[in-house]
Scaffold this active site. Structure first.
Site, PDB file in Angstrom:
ATOM      1  N   ARG A  18       0.850  -1.201   0.000  1.00  0.00           N
ATOM      2  CA  ARG A  18       0.000   0.000   0.000  1.00  0.00           C
ATOM      3  C   ARG A  18       0.883   1.247   0.000  1.00  0.00           C
ATOM      4  NH1 ARG A  18      -3.531   2.661   4.683  1.00  0.00           N
ATOM      5  NH2 ARG A  18      -4.911   3.946   3.412  1.00  0.00           N
ATOM      6  N   HIS A  19       0.368   2.318  -0.547  1.00  0.00           N
ATOM      7  CA  HIS A  19       1.077   3.603  -0.573  1.00  0.00           C
ATOM      8  C   HIS A  19       1.268   4.165   0.840  1.00  0.00           C
ATOM      9  CE1 HIS A  19      -2.636   5.744   0.406  1.00  0.00           C
ATOM     10  NE2 HIS A  19      -3.245   4.926  -0.451  1.00  0.00           N
ATOM     11  N   ARG A  78      -0.488   9.157  -5.009  1.00  0.00           N
ATOM     12  CA  ARG A  78       0.044   8.625  -3.758  1.00  0.00           C
ATOM     13  C   ARG A  78       0.681   7.245  -3.951  1.00  0.00           C
ATOM     14  NH1 ARG A  78      -5.491   8.733  -3.922  1.00  0.00           N
ATOM     15  NH2 ARG A  78      -6.690   6.895  -3.240  1.00  0.00           N
ATOM     16  N   GLU A 109      -7.637   2.979  -6.672  1.00  0.00           N
ATOM     17  CA  GLU A 109      -8.540   2.726  -5.554  1.00  0.00           C
ATOM     18  C   GLU A 109      -9.995   2.698  -6.026  1.00  0.00           C
ATOM     19  OE1 GLU A 109      -9.349   1.280  -3.053  1.00  0.00           O
ATOM     20  OE2 GLU A 109      -8.464   2.328  -1.336  1.00  0.00           O
TER      21      GLU A 109
END
Length: 205
Positions: free
Chosen positions: A7-8, A58, A82
């Site tokens: 994940r970022h 991001r 997302e």
């Protein structure tokens, strides 16, 4: 084949208390530091042969920081973005609760949020990109996938062959790492949501 699903780092939306989703915010200074720590840890312990990343800022920035540490190729995929949260994207959470309250009992899985996608559509997208990755990169030993919490949760459901409407949710912290393996007909989870890299030193924001 190993899939390193990441994940970022922390984004500006976390500070602003808005719904993020498709809203395209940058990493915060803390998020950049988290990404550097993650990249150093990955480079030392399980460097990938290629990085696949979401096109949202991001995630793409997190992937770039990882690439700087590894030196491998990076490719971007819209399918790794997302959940499309439509009218909620960028809206203050307090404002959203008044303007677009959840239906009683929650939103049915097949009904999309206004101008966005449904939970079933998100799961289908995750399933599709999972199948595409294991087909297109089947000769690759280790792949890093940099994406978002909601997409990652659905990606893990696809990996585990869970039913579409299974009541499971897999949490991933900022720069959390999952390591998955596909070998012959076996799908193995080596670890999930590792944040060990963030414990090696204090982060400054």
């Amino acid at each position: 084949m190993e899939l390193l699903v990441i994940r970022h780092g922390q984004s500006e939306a976390d500070i602003l208390e808005v719904h993020e989703g498709r809203a395209d915010y940058h990493l915060t200074e803390l998020g950049e530091n988290q990404a550097r720590k993650m990249a150093s840890h990955v480079q030392e312990h399980f460097p990938p042969d290629i990085i696949l990343a979401s096109t949202l800022k991001r995630a793409s920035r997190t992937a770039e920081i990882l690439q700087e540490a590894i030196g491998c190729e990076i490719s971007y995929f819209d399918e790794l973005r997302e959940f499309d949260n439509g009218v909620l994207a960028g809206l203050l959470r307090k404002e959203a609760a008044v303007k677009y309250p959840l239906p009683s009992g929650g939103r049915p899985a097949h009904i999309p949020i206004q101008d966005g996608e449904s939970a079933i559509e998100l799961r289908y997208r995750a399933e599709k990109i999972f199948q595409q990755i294991i087909y297109d990169f089947k000769e690759t030993e280790r792949i890093a996938i940099v994406s978002h919490g909601g997409l990652i949760s659905n990606f893990l459901e696809a990996f585990l062959n869970l039913p579409v409407q299974a009541k499971f949710q897999f949490h991933t912290g900022d720069t959390g790492i999952h390591l998955l393996e596909l070998k012959d007909d076996i799908r193995a989870v080596k670890f999930m949501n590792s944040l060990q890299h963030l414990k090696k030193g204090k982060l400054h924001c």
